[in-house]
Design a protein around this motif. Structure first.
Motif, PDB file in Angstrom:
ATOM      1  N   UNK A  63       2.026 -10.473  -2.932  1.00 36.19           N
ATOM      2  CA  UNK A  63       2.094  -9.063  -2.512  1.00 36.19           C
ATOM      3  C   UNK A  63       1.427  -8.842  -1.164  1.00 36.19           C
ATOM      4  N   UNK A  64       1.854  -7.767  -0.439  1.00 30.29           N
ATOM      5  CA  UNK A  64       1.144  -7.382   0.803  1.00 30.29           C
ATOM      6  C   UNK A  64      -0.335  -7.161   0.483  1.00 30.29           C
ATOM      7  N   UNK A  65      -0.547  -6.380  -0.598  1.00 31.55           N
ATOM      8  CA  UNK A  65      -1.913  -5.996  -0.962  1.00 31.55           C
ATOM      9  C   UNK A  65      -2.611  -7.150  -1.662  1.00 31.55           C
ATOM     10  N   UNK A  66      -3.560  -7.756  -0.971  1.00 33.93           N
ATOM     11  CA  UNK A  66      -4.353  -8.817  -1.584  1.00 33.93           C
ATOM     12  C   UNK A  66      -3.725 -10.189  -1.528  1.00 33.93           C
ATOM     13  N   UNK A  67      -2.523 -10.298  -0.927  1.00 29.89           N
ATOM     14  CA  UNK A  67      -1.854 -11.591  -0.912  1.00 29.89           C
ATOM     15  C   UNK A  67      -1.965 -12.333   0.411  1.00 29.89           C
ATOM     16  N   UNK A  68      -2.850 -11.864   1.266  1.00 30.38           N
ATOM     17  CA  UNK A  68      -3.017 -12.506   2.569  1.00 30.38           C
ATOM     18  C   UNK A  68      -3.522 -11.487   3.564  1.00 30.38           C
ATOM     19  N   UNK A  69      -3.391 -11.804   4.856  1.00 30.59           N
ATOM     20  CA  UNK A  69      -3.840 -10.836   5.860  1.00 30.59           C
ATOM     21  C   UNK A  69      -3.029 -10.994   7.140  1.00 30.59           C
ATOM     22  N   UNK A  70      -3.042  -9.956   7.924  1.00 28.52           N
ATOM     23  CA  UNK A  70      -2.388 -10.038   9.228  1.00 28.52           C
ATOM     24  C   UNK A  70      -3.221 -10.939  10.128  1.00 28.52           C
ATOM     25  N   UNK A  71      -2.556 -11.642  11.007  1.00 27.16           N
ATOM     26  CA  UNK A  71      -3.264 -12.511  11.930  1.00 27.16           C
ATOM     27  C   UNK A  71      -4.037 -11.647  12.936  1.00 27.16           C
ATOM     28  N   UNK A  72      -5.152 -12.182  13.472  1.00 26.75           N
ATOM     29  CA  UNK A  72      -6.112 -11.370  14.225  1.00 26.75           C
ATOM     30  C   UNK A  72      -5.509 -10.423  15.250  1.00 26.75           C
TER      31      UNK A  72
ATOM     32  N   UNK B  28      -6.654  -4.993  -0.443  1.00 31.56           N
ATOM     33  CA  UNK B  28      -6.316  -4.903  -1.871  1.00 31.56           C
ATOM     34  C   UNK B  28      -5.960  -3.478  -2.276  1.00 31.56           C
ATOM     35  N   UNK B  29      -6.513  -2.490  -1.551  1.00 29.73           N
ATOM     36  CA  UNK B  29      -6.268  -1.088  -1.910  1.00 29.73           C
ATOM     37  C   UNK B  29      -4.846  -0.652  -1.588  1.00 29.73           C
ATOM     38  N   UNK B  30      -4.140  -1.443  -0.781  1.00 32.17           N
ATOM     39  CA  UNK B  30      -2.793  -1.047  -0.392  1.00 32.17           C
ATOM     40  C   UNK B  30      -2.770  -0.224   0.882  1.00 32.17           C
ATOM     41  N   UNK B  31      -3.955   0.085   1.425  1.00 35.56           N
ATOM     42  CA  UNK B  31      -4.026   0.909   2.633  1.00 35.56           C
ATOM     43  C   UNK B  31      -3.390   0.218   3.838  1.00 35.56           C
ATOM     44  N   UNK B  32      -3.206  -1.102   3.753  1.00 36.36           N
ATOM     45  CA  UNK B  32      -2.616  -1.828   4.882  1.00 36.36           C
ATOM     46  C   UNK B  32      -1.127  -2.096   4.664  1.00 36.36           C
ATOM     47  N   UNK B  33      -0.600  -1.730   3.495  1.00 33.28           N
ATOM     48  CA  UNK B  33       0.794  -2.060   3.178  1.00 33.28           C
ATOM     49  C   UNK B  33       1.791  -1.578   4.232  1.00 33.28           C
ATOM     50  N   UNK B  34       1.611  -0.314   4.671  1.00 28.41           N
ATOM     51  CA  UNK B  34       2.554   0.245   5.629  1.00 28.41           C
ATOM     52  C   UNK B  34       2.568  -0.569   6.930  1.00 28.41           C
ATOM     53  N   UNK B  35       1.375  -0.863   7.445  1.00 23.29           N
ATOM     54  CA  UNK B  35       1.321  -1.590   8.715  1.00 23.29           C
ATOM     55  C   UNK B  35       1.760  -3.044   8.552  1.00 23.29           C
ATOM     56  N   UNK B  36       1.532  -3.619   7.375  1.00 21.08           N
ATOM     57  CA  UNK B  36       2.007  -4.991   7.144  1.00 21.08           C
ATOM     58  C   UNK B  36       3.541  -5.007   7.207  1.00 21.08           C
ATOM     59  N   UNK B  37       4.161  -4.014   6.568  1.00 18.08           N
ATOM     60  CA  UNK B  37       5.616  -3.901   6.597  1.00 18.08           C
ATOM     61  C   UNK B  37       6.128  -3.730   8.023  1.00 18.08           C
ATOM     62  N   UNK B  38       5.447  -2.855   8.791  1.00 13.28           N
ATOM     63  CA  UNK B  38       5.858  -2.624  10.183  1.00 13.28           C
ATOM     64  C   UNK B  38       5.714  -3.891  11.025  1.00 13.28           C
ATOM     65  N   UNK B  39       4.638  -4.642  10.745  1.00 11.28           N
ATOM     66  CA  UNK B  39       4.406  -5.868  11.519  1.00 11.28           C
ATOM     67  C   UNK B  39       5.463  -6.913  11.186  1.00 11.28           C
TER      68      UNK B  39
ATOM     69  N   UNK C 107      10.611  -5.376   2.031  1.00  9.23           N
ATOM     70  CA  UNK C 107       9.914  -4.152   2.421  1.00  9.23           C
ATOM     71  C   UNK C 107       9.875  -3.121   1.294  1.00  9.23           C
ATOM     72  N   UNK C 108      10.776  -3.272   0.318  1.00  5.93           N
ATOM     73  CA  UNK C 108      10.763  -2.357  -0.834  1.00  5.93           C
ATOM     74  C   UNK C 108       9.678  -2.764  -1.817  1.00  5.93           C
ATOM     75  N   UNK C 109       9.680  -4.057  -2.151  1.00  7.61           N
ATOM     76  CA  UNK C 109       8.747  -4.568  -3.169  1.00  7.61           C
ATOM     77  C   UNK C 109       7.360  -4.859  -2.597  1.00  7.61           C
ATOM     78  N   UNK C 110       7.232  -4.795  -1.250  1.00  6.23           N
ATOM     79  CA  UNK C 110       5.954  -5.132  -0.605  1.00  6.23           C
ATOM     80  C   UNK C 110       5.499  -6.544  -0.961  1.00  6.23           C
ATOM     81  N   UNK C 111       6.417  -7.492  -0.798  1.00  6.05           N
ATOM     82  CA  UNK C 111       6.051  -8.892  -1.056  1.00  6.05           C
ATOM     83  C   UNK C 111       6.513  -9.782   0.096  1.00  6.05           C
ATOM     84  N   UNK C 112       5.860 -10.912   0.170  1.00  5.63           N
ATOM     85  CA  UNK C 112       6.175 -11.908   1.188  1.00  5.63           C
ATOM     86  C   UNK C 112       6.508 -13.215   0.466  1.00  5.63           C
TER      87      UNK C 112
END
Ligand SMILES: [Zn+2]
Ligand SMILES: [Zn+2]
Length: 504
Positions: free
Chosen positions: A205-214, A130-141, A187-192
């Motif tokens: 949104x990337x932040x709080x809208x789900x999670x990367x698979x294990x 939720x903090x957005x700290x994972x946004x960059x890696x979510x985009x890269x993934x 990748x601009x709006x950080x949404x899926x």
């Protein structure tokens, strides 16, 4: 080869920014003693780094964004069936008193860690995302989806489905992470953009809208949190396992180096196999902390190299481990592990637990009475609060794990069971009463008993010892007789021996 954690730290390349040790658990059920190995292993390394004044962080990641996989046997089917597939951080807890299902199982574990002197930073996955700290890696993934799919296929030998995505989106309608497919991303709006089996379509949104698979989440957090060392169970360490795929994904997708791996073996319960919730053979951490001091659980894990399985026996063998921990003269003790088992500001009693088991029962678990009993055998218990605590440990151990013949209660009057004593046994007890001096020590008394048995001639030791136990605890077996009798007031012992010997 020295102590494992020392060797590990010595082999690390120097790192100016310091080490980041990560551990993690999915709070889907009780976090038990078997789970303790991960965080305790990390703590052992962390302590060594601290001793050397090397900068380090110890991070515990609660994987509470993980979905509830199924209705476990301990759950109410009516309540949880509709919640399967939703994050543990977002569903009701079994007792309804915690903020979420995840907190229900995290709270007692985190309390136990505090008890165990593990000073870890706690990161909750739902807050991290939720903090957005994972946004960059979510985009890269998301952008590296094909690369990741290629790595997974190559290393696991399994084909990845055409609609597979490294991101599990949360459906805005049914709130499940397990039934959505990602149909696009920005990748601009950080949404899926996603579609759900329930019929819902939308963006999240990337932040709080789900999670990367294990398998992607793990290397992603190495990058996001800068993890440099991480212990993990041997299941993740297998060929084509999640560490293998994580290493490749880290380098090829996130452009980061994987952490130094510390694979560890399981903790097994003696006679019952590796501890696992599904086998129902687990011991709870907080339950064990009622039986032994926290330093014991630290020592139990830290004394063994992570690559060696631990076979834990909470019965009589527990006394051996306690003796390694508390008795400096014990040759089996792992001195380094004993050091690292200590908790700043928390002392240990320093009285052999084995001895305390007998003394506590003689003193009927009463602190004052046990102090007197200990004084008679030359042991000074100065910290009464701590002694009281240990008496509770002894009581719990006797109740839950001790073999029957270790348990006894001092009979305040001559037990009925002593009626079976024969003439020779009575004569032995009467003679023992005559020879008993006031300040006799345990060893001395032990020798006296053997001398008497020899003098009686032809008599085997067993019936004589049985006579003593029958007279004092109404059973044929008991604690080591010399030390036992020496811990009782001499007058009391003499009177009872005479009574049982038929000379009063
Ligand atoms: Zn609860
Ligand atoms: Zn849905």
């Amino acid at each position: 080869m020295g102590y494992w954690a020392d060797d590990m730290v010595a082999a690390l390349p120097p790192r100016e920014e310091g080490q980041v040790l990560a551990t993690g658990i999915s709070p889907s059920g009780e976090i038990h003693l078997g789970n303790l190995r991960e965080v305790m292993t990390a703590d052992g390394v962390y302590r060594v780094l601290q001793e050397k004044a090397l900068p380090a962080r110890l991070v515990f990641i609660a994987d509470n964004l993980d979905p509830l996989r199924r209705v476990y046997p301990f759950l109410d089917r009516d309540v949880y069936e509709p919640l399967v597939g939703r994050s543990l951080s977002g569903i009701v807890c079994p007792c309804t008193r915690h903020d979420s299902y995840g907190e229900h199982f995290l709270a007692p574990f985190l309390a136990a860690l505090e008890d165990l002197g593990v000073a870890t930073e706690v990161v909750r996955a739902h807050e991290l995302y939720a903090s957005g700290a994972m946004d960059e890696v979510i985009g890269q993934a998301l952008a590296g989806r094909d690369t990741i799919a290629g790595i997974l296929t190559e290393l696991t030998g399994k084909q990845v489905a055409a609609d597979w995505s490294p991101f599990d989106a949360r459906c805005g309608s049914c709130l499940r992470l397990t039934h959505t497919s990602v149909t696009g991303f920005d990748l601009e709006a950080h949404t899926v953009a996603y579609r759900c089996d329930c019929g819902q379509e939308g963006t999240t949104p990337f932040a709080g809208g789900g999670k990367l698979t294990w398998r992607v989440d793990w290397p992603a957090r190495w990058k996001a949190l800068g993890v440099t060392m991480e212990p993990f169970g041997k299941d993740h360490a297998s060929r084509g396992g999640s560490y293998d795929t994580g290493v490749r994904i880290a380098r090829e997708v996130f452009a980061c180096e994987p952490p130094h791996p510390i694979p560890y073996e399981w903790i097994a319960l003696r006679g019952k196999g590796d501890m696992s919730s599904s086998k129902g053979n687990v011991l709870s951490i907080h339950g064990m902390l009622e039986v032994v001091p926290p330093q014991f659980l630290r020592y139990m894990v830290l004394r063994a190299d992570p690559q060696r399985a631990i076979r834990f026996d909470p019965g009589l063998a527990l006394l051996n481990l306690m003796d390694e921990l508390e008795n400096p003269a014990n040759k089996n003790r792992n001195a380094r592990a004993v050091e690292l088992a200590q908790i700043p500001g928390r002392s240990m009693l320093g009285i052999p637990f084995r001895q305390l088991v007998t003394m506590a029962q003689i003193g009927d678990f009463d602190t004052e009475r046990t102090v007197s009993v200990l004084r008679r055998v030359g042991v000074d218990a100065s910290d009464l609060g701590l002694l009281q605590r240990y008496l509770e440990y002894v009581r719990c151990w006797l109740d839950r794990f001790a073999p029957e013949d270790v348990r006894f209660a001092l009979a305040q009057e001559l037990p009925q069971a002593a009626n079976v004593l024969n003439e020779t046994q009575r004569a032995f007890l009467a003679e023992l009463a005559r020879r008993l001096t006031d300040d006799i020590g345990g060893e001395e008394l032990h020798s006296l008993i053997y001398d008497l048995i020899r003098e009686l001639g032809g008599e085997k030791p067993a019936p004589c010892f049985a006579a003593i136990y029958l007279a004092f605890i109404g059973k044929e077996r008991g604690p080591r007789a010399g030390h036992f009798l020496a811990a009782l007031p001499a007058d009391f012992v003499r009177t009872r021996l005479r009574e049982a010997g038929g000379t009063t």
